[in-house]
Design a protein around this motif. Structure first.
Motif, short mmCIF file in Angstrom:
data_model
loop_
_atom_site.label_atom_id
_atom_site.label_comp_id
_atom_site.label_asym_id
_atom_site.label_seq_id
_atom_site.Cartn_x
_atom_site.Cartn_y
_atom_site.Cartn_z
N UNK B 184 0.85 -1.19 0.00
CA UNK B 184 0.00 0.00 0.00
C UNK B 184 0.88 1.24 0.00
N UNK B 185 0.27 2.39 0.25
CA UNK B 185 1.00 3.65 0.32
C UNK B 185 0.65 4.37 1.60
N UNK B 186 1.63 5.07 2.16
CA UNK B 186 1.43 5.74 3.44
C UNK B 186 0.94 7.17 3.28
N UNK B 187 1.14 7.95 4.31
CA UNK B 187 0.72 9.35 4.36
C UNK B 187 1.35 10.13 3.21
N UNK B 188 0.57 11.01 2.62
CA UNK B 188 1.03 11.74 1.44
C UNK B 188 2.35 12.48 1.70
N UNK B 189 2.50 13.04 2.88
CA UNK B 189 3.68 13.84 3.16
C UNK B 189 4.71 13.06 3.97
N UNK B 190 4.27 12.37 5.03
CA UNK B 190 5.21 11.75 5.95
C UNK B 190 5.76 10.41 5.48
N UNK B 211 2.14 6.67 9.23
CA UNK B 211 1.38 7.89 9.56
C UNK B 211 -0.04 7.88 8.97
N UNK B 212 -0.65 6.72 9.01
CA UNK B 212 -2.04 6.64 8.57
C UNK B 212 -2.82 5.82 9.58
N UNK B 213 -3.88 6.39 10.13
CA UNK B 213 -4.77 5.63 11.00
C UNK B 213 -5.96 5.19 10.15
N UNK B 214 -5.89 3.95 9.70
CA UNK B 214 -6.91 3.47 8.75
C UNK B 214 -8.22 3.14 9.43
N UNK B 215 -8.14 2.79 10.70
CA UNK B 215 -9.36 2.42 11.42
C UNK B 215 -10.08 3.69 11.90
N UNK B 216 -11.28 3.93 11.39
CA UNK B 216 -11.96 5.19 11.72
C UNK B 216 -12.21 5.37 13.21
N UNK B 217 -12.47 4.28 13.92
CA UNK B 217 -12.74 4.40 15.35
C UNK B 217 -11.49 4.88 16.08
N UNK B 218 -10.36 4.31 15.67
CA UNK B 218 -9.09 4.71 16.29
C UNK B 218 -8.78 6.18 15.97
N UNK B 219 -9.04 6.56 14.73
CA UNK B 219 -8.75 7.93 14.32
C UNK B 219 -9.65 8.91 15.06
N UNK B 220 -10.88 8.49 15.28
CA UNK B 220 -11.82 9.33 16.00
C UNK B 220 -11.38 9.55 17.44
N UNK B 221 -10.99 8.44 18.09
CA UNK B 221 -10.52 8.56 19.48
C UNK B 221 -9.29 9.46 19.55
#
Lengths: 286, 706
Positions: B184-190, B211-221
């Motif tokens: 896959x590919x990571x964060x556009x900048x980092x 530098x990508x939190x793919x899980x929306x629940x984790x990103x929300x928290x």
């Protein structure tokens, strides 16, 4: 970075990526999208790459020079790439880096913005590019132009030059931007901005503009029908500007305004259709 | 069994599509796996602004095997005279991939035919997946798709890469101008380069390292915590709205909270203006102090962890300052004139062709609300407020602030009215008059504003219906369903004891002088349309569709219909009530033959069954009244669609009502109603009609099922 160095940098950058550096259109237009080098060239199958400064006029946005961000005359930097390249976002970020705006130092974001121009019969999907919360570029994949489906699809990048320059120079008003050593944008534009604001809001004669609109509209129709698409399209732009002046003057009721928008749209669509028919007949799009 | 990872990498998706797309992708995949008869254990779905992904666990190695019997030609034409397969039979067998000798003959209802037994399925997942996954990209539902470059497959935004891994193997998916890869590919900048994956299961973890939190629940928290921490460091707390949190979470792959400040003199602007500027324009989180008042600070959520936070902070602050400067300018400019002056501007804003301008509409609402107040019996203070606020309704639509921030319509009416010294009641009515602004949105708080809002919605519905512009199918370009829902919700929440049709008819009076003709049939059509919304709102509260039909059939006040629907649902839980209902239907059918307005004469029943039934009527009538009174007490007016605070619990009234069953059964079984003696027959029918009328107070209970 001086304002004119920003221009030179972007010109160099996009020239190196295969763009024609086209001069600004020599008449009043509301945005770079209206330029024949964008509007007409986005039509049809022929690949096209163009870049350059696109001075624009939006009479309603005048603030007599008081507002640091809003002007009736401002500069866009306009890039059109057809077909849209697969890596266009990365290339765009490279262009910011060329200006000294490195993505890792900022919060650069592509925020949904669906663009539509009712007067041009055009729409597209894309983003506003935000740098630290400030919109610095409109990024649009044209889906339709002049009522025609775009195939292939062009991408249009429209940089807000004054905003970028204000940021780079750390000034709080566009007139404080240093354009050449010791020369500020305000030195070049302030008087005109104030006078044009007065003209747009107070002094323009709506009766004259209505007559001009009718004349330009008739002329555009006649020329396009005669196969003179380019001169005809020039009159579409003039009609559009007359409408913008009427709008700024507050001379149009809501329904009247809608009717004018439809009239310009019909002209734009007729021009687009004629341009395509012409291109098909000649075997080239020019 | 294997694990599959499928990721659609994209250029930035619209924030509102991230969650919707994730759910749609999981749903579509489940459908397609089922259709391909590929068993799956569970599907996890992930999404960020730059990717939609599925992690499919326990995927079968091959599609399920099945034997299918397929019918061929009739036996009569399938064999020649010698019993050998005919050309027709051979062709059929070839088409099904079986030998002609393997065809079987079988008699069916429609004659004798040959059949082929065909084994299907068993296709390895590796072979099924390339086309199945490509189909997900092609067919993912989205409200609006786009094209790009020379790619023919439209998608929500350009597809930037595809990742398709079945355990260790790359699945060769090709679609939308891309060929799937194994990583896959990571964060556009980092982390802009490729990110290798050891296995599909490593997806979320590997991205976290990029530098990508793919899980929306984790990103929300993470987002909520980071914003809270940044605010607490300054002794403040975030004034989140749920919608803002949803959006911010789906605008970033890697949330970093950055606190900024603004000039405290802007705190003189109304909170709604500050919030609109911060939230709607910048997606900044407003911060509040311990006293709950907004502070001169905000938190922006960056998608990058910048080298120097101060650079981004200064940028955030500068752009917000520019916006607040404008807002302050509008605030001052608008207040230089009164709302009455701004109202003049409404005559330049069209409402709808053939229905005039907004000013025309406001004038009509003024007439309609007058009639409405008569029907509802508005007290004098409410009447005075309505009369003062009515002409100023929507005047704020002509102000500069609302021109720039349209979502503040109503809010600015209230704010400017306060500034003008028009009093809190009028100010509140101007805000209430445009409420609710969304299907589940806040209802008017006061009676005056509720009356204005109801008259306004009824005016809209009547006007558009009179123009023949009622919604059809899913197309509702004038948002008339929303207007009808709003009218229903307002009427219920205010507990207006006025039949719905009368409310609508009150507003129709405003069209007496045009611009369109609004006759009884338009009023009827609008009333029926609003009842449809009532039914839908009650269904959303869990009320059975038949109970709703029974409760609304006689066109009652909306609140009565709503209460009765819930009461009937509760009564349906009682076996005795259901049993009574069956008998009632027989009685009600017979009662159709009864003359209206003729009371039963107890002196002339001539049978003990009739006398007993008659004696049971009064207690039953009291029981029904008790049930309705209880329902009223147990269910104070509520926001329709959200449900009453608690379901009604029918009390002793139930027994008094269901006690009707025994005498009613005895009467229907033991007494001939349709006797030859016309007077006796009429009297018995009248008795049944009284029975029906007693129970009808609960609604048209013959509509109930069972």
């Amino acid at each position: 970075m001086l304002f004119q160095d920003i221009l030179l940098t972007l010109d160099r950058f996009w020239s190196d990526r295969g763009c024609v550096l086209a001069p600004p259109h020599d008449g009043e237009v509301g945005a770079g999208t209206f330029y024949p080098t964008t509007f007409l060239r986005a039509l049809g199958p022929t690949p096209w790459r163009v870049a350059g400064i696109a001075p624009s006029r939006r009479p309603t946005d005048g603030r007599y020079g008081d507002n640091p961000y809003r002007f009736q005359y401002f500069s866009q930097y306009q890039v059109v790439l057809k077909p849209s390249p697969a890596d266009v976002q990365a290339v765009y970020l490279d262009s910011l880096a060329a200006l000294g705006i490195r993505a890792e130092a900022h919060d650069v974001r592509f925020v949904e913005d669906n663009w539509e121009s009712p007067t041009l019969g055009a729409w597209g999907l894309g983003w506003e590019v935000w740098m630290d919360g400030m919109e610095i570029t409109q990024f649009t994949y044209f889906q339709q132009v002049g009522g025609q489906d775009c195939a292939p699809v062009s991408v249009e990048l429209t940089y807000g030059l004054e905003r970028i320059a204000m940021y780079l120079q750390g000034v709080e008003h566009a007139f404080d931007i240093e354009t050449a050593p010791g020369v500020r944008l305000g030195d070049l534009r302030r008087d005109a901005e104030v006078q044009h604001s007065r003209y747009n809001f107070e002094a323009s004669d709506p009766a004259v503009q209505r007559d001009l609109f009718d004349t330009y509209e008739a002329e555009a129709r006649r020329l396009v029908a005669d196969g003179l698409v380019h001169p005809g399209y020039d009159f579409v732009l003039k009609a559009s500007h007359a409408f913008n002046l009427l709008d700024a003057r507050g001379a149009l009721s809501h329904t009247e305004r809608q009717a004018y928008v439809q009239r310009i749209r019909r002209l734009a669509e007729t021009s687009a259709a004629a341009y395509l028919a012409d291109a098909a007949g000649d075997g080239e799009a020019a | 069994m294997a694990t599959l990872l499928f990721e659609i990498g994209t250029e930035e998706l619209p924030a509102w599509y991230v969650t919707q797309g994730r759910e749609a992708l999981a749903e579509l995949a489940a459908e397609r796996f089922a259709a391909a008869r590929l068993d799956v254990g569970s599907i996890d779905a992930y999404a960020t602004p730059r990717r939609l992904a599925l992690l499919v666990h326990d995927l079968a190695d091959a599609s399920e095997r099945r034997i299918e019997r397929r019918r061929g030609p009739a036996a009569a034409v399938a064999f020649d005279d010698d019993g050998a397969p005919s050309a027709a039979a051979v062709g059929f067998a070839r088409g099904q991939g079986v030998a002609p000798e393997a065809l079987q003959v079988e008699e069916t209802d429609r004659g004798t035919y040959v059949f082929a037994e065909v084994a299907t399925g068993g296709t390895p997942a590796q072979e099924v997946l390339p086309e199945l996954l490509a189909g997900l990209v092609r067919d993912l539902p989205a409200p609006r798709k786009m094209r790009w470059g020379e790619v023919e497959t439209p998608f929500v935004r350009p597809v930037a890469w595809l990742t398709a891994r079945l355990d260790d193997a790359v699945v060769p998916v090709e679609v939308a101008g891309r060929r799937a890869e194994g990583g896959t590919y990571g964060h556009r900048v980092h982390a802009p380069g490729p990110v290798a994956l050891e296995a599909p299961e490593a997806y979320v973890e590997a991205l976290r390292g990029a530098y990508v939190l793919a899980d929306p629940a984790e990103r929300r928290d993470r987002t909520r915590d980071a914003v809270a921490a940044a605010a607490e460091a300054e002794g403040l707390h975030p004034a989140w709205t749920e919608a803002l949190l949803d959006e911010v979470v789906d605008l970033v792959e890697w949330p970093v909270a950055i606190l900024g400040r603004f000039d405290a003199r802007y705190l003189a602007l109304p909170d709604v203006v500050l919030e609109a500027v911060m939230i709607h324009h910048q997606r900044f989180v407003p911060l509040a102090g311990t006293d709950g008042a907004l502070a001169d600070a905000f938190v922006g959520v960056s998608n990058t962890d910048p080298v120097d936070v101060d650079v981004v902070r200064r940028g955030y602050e500068a752009v917000l300052d520019g916006r607040l400067y404008d807002a302050r300018f509008f605030w001052d400019a608008d207040r230089a004139n009164t709302l009455a002056h701004h109202a003049w501007g409404l005559s330049g804003i069209a409402f709808q062709r053939d229905l005039g301008t907004i000013a025309d509409k406001v004038a009509r609402v003024g007439v309609g609300v007058g009639r409405l107040m008569e029907r509802v019996g508005a007290p004098d203070d409410v009447r005075r407020t309505v009369e003062a606020a009515g002409p100023l309704l929507r005047a704020d639509a002509a102000t500069e602030m609302v021109g720039e921030l349209p979502e503040l319509e109503g809010e600015m009416g209230r704010a400017y009215a306060r500034e003008e010294g028009l009093g809190d009641a009028v100010a509140q009515a101007l805000l209430d008059g445009v409420r609710p602004t969304t299907p589940g949105g806040t209802l008017p708080e006061g009676e005056a504003g509720a009356l204005l809002a109801a008259a306004d919605r009824a005016d809209t519905l009547l006007g558009f219906f009179a123009l023949g512009k009622r919604p059809s199918g899913s197309a509702d370009p004038f948002a008339l369903r929303r207007a009808a829902g709003a009218l229903a919700r307002i009427a219920a929440a205010r507990a207006w004891e006025v039949p719905l049709r009368d409310l609508v008819a009150a507003a129709a009076a405003a069209y007496a002088d045009g611009p369109v003709e609004v006759g009884d049939e338009v009023v009827d059509a609008v009333t029926a349309f609003v009842w449809e919304r009532v039914a839908q709102l009650l269904a959303a509260e869990g009320a059975d569709v038949l109970a709703v039909r029974a409760a609304t059939a006689d066109g009652p006040p909306v609140i009565d219909a709503a209460r009765r629907a819930h009461l009937l649902v509760a009564l349906e839980g009682s076996e005795a009530f259901a049993a009574l209902r069956a008998t009632y239907k027989r009685a009600a059918n017979l009662a159709e033959g009864a003359a209206e307005g003729v009371a039963a004469d107890p002196a002339r029943f001539e049978t003990p069954e009739a006398e007993r039934l008659y004696a049971a009527l009064a207690p039953a009538r009291d029981g029904v009244a008790a049930l309705l009174a209880e329902a009223r007490a147990q269910m104070p007016a509520w926001s329709l669609g959200a449900g009453p605070e608690r379901a009604p619990t029918p009390g002793a009234g139930v027994e008094a009502v269901t006690a009707l069953k025994a005498p009613l059964d005895a009467f229907l079984d033991g007494v001939l109603v349709m006797v030859d003696d016309p007077a006796l027959r009429a009297n018995r029918l009248a008795l049944l009609r009284e029975v029906r009328d007693v129970l009808r107070a609960l609604g048209a209970i013959e509509e109930l099922g069972g």
